[in-house]
Design a protein around this motif. Structure first.
Motif, PDB file in Angstrom:
ATOM      1  N   GLY A 187      43.060  32.367  42.703  1.00  0.00           N
ATOM      2  CA  GLY A 187      42.679  31.187  43.113  1.00  0.00           C
ATOM      3  C   GLY A 187      42.332  30.512  41.728  1.00  0.00           C
ATOM      4  O   GLY A 187      42.187  29.265  41.918  1.00  0.00           O
ATOM      5  N   ASP A 188      42.403  31.009  40.555  1.00  0.00           N
ATOM      6  CA  ASP A 188      42.016  30.201  39.442  1.00  0.00           C
ATOM      7  C   ASP A 188      40.841  29.317  39.397  1.00  0.00           C
ATOM      8  O   ASP A 188      40.997  28.044  38.748  1.00  0.00           O
ATOM      9  N   PHE A 189      39.755  29.722  39.997  1.00  0.00           N
ATOM     10  CA  PHE A 189      38.681  28.883  40.118  1.00  0.00           C
ATOM     11  C   PHE A 189      37.769  29.273  38.781  1.00  0.00           C
ATOM     12  O   PHE A 189      36.627  28.526  38.618  1.00  0.00           O
TER      13      PHE A 189
ATOM     14  N   ASP B 162      42.450  27.190  48.480  1.00  0.00           N
ATOM     15  CA  ASP B 162      42.105  27.759  49.925  1.00  0.00           C
ATOM     16  C   ASP B 162      42.304  29.202  49.889  1.00  0.00           C
ATOM     17  O   ASP B 162      43.126  29.712  49.921  1.00  0.00           O
ATOM     18  N   LEU B 163      40.984  29.809  49.764  1.00  0.00           N
ATOM     19  CA  LEU B 163      40.860  31.449  49.627  1.00  0.00           C
ATOM     20  C   LEU B 163      41.307  32.039  51.124  1.00  0.00           C
ATOM     21  O   LEU B 163      40.562  31.824  52.016  1.00  0.00           O
ATOM     22  N   GLU B 164      42.056  33.143  51.085  1.00  0.00           N
ATOM     23  CA  GLU B 164      42.253  33.645  52.355  1.00  0.00           C
ATOM     24  C   GLU B 164      42.511  35.136  51.984  1.00  0.00           C
ATOM     25  O   GLU B 164      42.834  35.841  51.053  1.00  0.00           O
ATOM     26  N   MET B 165      42.539  35.927  53.342  1.00  0.00           N
ATOM     27  CA  MET B 165      42.847  37.405  53.370  1.00  0.00           C
ATOM     28  C   MET B 165      43.917  37.693  53.368  1.00  0.00           C
ATOM     29  O   MET B 165      44.638  37.047  54.099  1.00  0.00           O
TER      30      MET B 165
ATOM     31  N   VAL C 113      33.018  39.672  42.751  1.00  0.00           N
ATOM     32  CA  VAL C 113      33.787  40.585  43.567  1.00  0.00           C
ATOM     33  C   VAL C 113      34.861  39.724  44.040  1.00  0.00           C
ATOM     34  O   VAL C 113      35.912  40.563  44.058  1.00  0.00           O
ATOM     35  N   TRP C 114      34.851  38.612  44.507  1.00  0.00           N
ATOM     36  CA  TRP C 114      36.350  37.803  44.348  1.00  0.00           C
ATOM     37  C   TRP C 114      36.756  37.321  43.181  1.00  0.00           C
ATOM     38  O   TRP C 114      36.228  36.482  42.619  1.00  0.00           O
ATOM     39  N   ALA C 115      37.631  38.228  42.501  1.00  0.00           N
ATOM     40  CA  ALA C 115      37.947  38.019  41.290  1.00  0.00           C
ATOM     41  C   ALA C 115      38.129  36.576  41.029  1.00  0.00           C
ATOM     42  O   ALA C 115      39.091  35.914  41.524  1.00  0.00           O
TER      43      ALA C 115
END
Length: 283
Positions: free
Chosen positions: A140-142, A220-223, A134-136
């Motif tokens: 963030g290339d994880f 660091d994932l952010e909205m 859902v978070w593609a």
């Protein structure tokens, strides 16, 4: 041009314990309350168990009590970062448990399609289901690295074709109907899920933004409030996701899923399922 299809929402949440989940709950469906039925006697052991469960959740979040804004986000991160990891192969079997159809234990519910489908049809074929981030994972290339790439709190079963259609698009309103996912829409830069899981999507993304802050070797994932975020570790649109979280509060399927992940797999929780009011406290 985007086409708005927002409908009036339910804004209140029941005060019942989030952990008391009816066995007959149907994923993504809500029913209107009918006439009150005569109350059956409640066993003392049932009340005791409910109280113990609520107390355990309160204890889990004790360090966040009384906080708001950035302080609340930091406190929640420190709580939920303690977790067990699941391998990407292990996700297949985990999803067969976390997303089991309450009406058919041989099936899972596909998140965007809402379809109940045999657990055994997971794979890469046209009508199979696979693992939707859902978070593609490109934001963030994880990839599928253990951590954000295998975190069950944002991984859901979905039809292979629908998963491909969604791709790595941000979430927004509008577009053309998505084949095999009735009630979902897409355009060149965004995807809109069906109404029954709009809140689920919002809470999964917000969990990711709190859980992964750059301290685990990942981005660091952010909205933010944009679409077309591409490979940046950002997801939007936060203003709309906040609305979705309020309009579609946690249902029994989502609550059960959160509990199964906590009890059986990762041993951490999605705080926005347990405390939806914290969405507005942080964002």
């Amino acid at each position: 041009m985007r086409i708005s299809r927002l409908t009036p929402w339910a804004t209140g949440l029941a005060a019942a314990s989030l952990l008391l989940l009816p066995a007959s709950a149907t994923a993504g469906q809500r029913t209107e309350a009918g006439p009150a039925a005569p109350s059956a006697p409640v066993e003392a052991s049932t009340l005791s168990s409910a109280s113990a469960s609520a107390s355990a959740v309160d204890t889990y979040y004790a360090a966040a009590e009384g906080k708001t804004g950035a302080a609340l986000k930091t406190a929640l991160h420190d709580i939920i970062k303690t977790q067990s990891k699941v391998t990407y192969d292990g996700v297949w079997n985990a999803l067969k448990v976390t997303d089991q159809d309450p009406a058919n234990p041989n099936n899972v519910i596909l998140v965007y399609s809402g379809r109940s489908q045999s657990k055994s049809t997971n794979g890469g074929g046209v009508n199979d289901w696979n693992r939707e981030h859902v978070w593609a994972k490109s934001h963030g290339d994880f990839g599928t690295a253990t951590g954000p790439g295998t975190d069950l709190h944002h991984l859901r079963p979905e039809d292979v074709t629908v998963n491909s259609t969604r791709g790595n698009k941000d979430f927004d309103m509008g577009g053309s109907p998505v084949s095999e996912a009735q009630g979902s829409y897409t355009d060149a830069d965004s995807f809109e899920p069906r109404n029954a899981v709009k809140g689920d999507v919002a809470r999964m993304l917000l969990y990711m933004a709190v859980r992964y802050d750059g301290g685990d070797g990942f981005a660091d994932l952010e909205m933010n409030d944009k679409v077309n975020n591409g490979s940046a570790p950002l997801f939007g649109r936060i203003s709309l996701l906040k609305q979705w979280s309020q309009m579609d509060p946690p249902d029994a399927f989502e609550q059960r899923r959160n509990q199964v992940i906590y009890d059986t797999y990762q041993h951490n929780r999605n705080p926005f399922i347990d405390h939806p009011e914290w969405v507005a406290s942080i964002w």
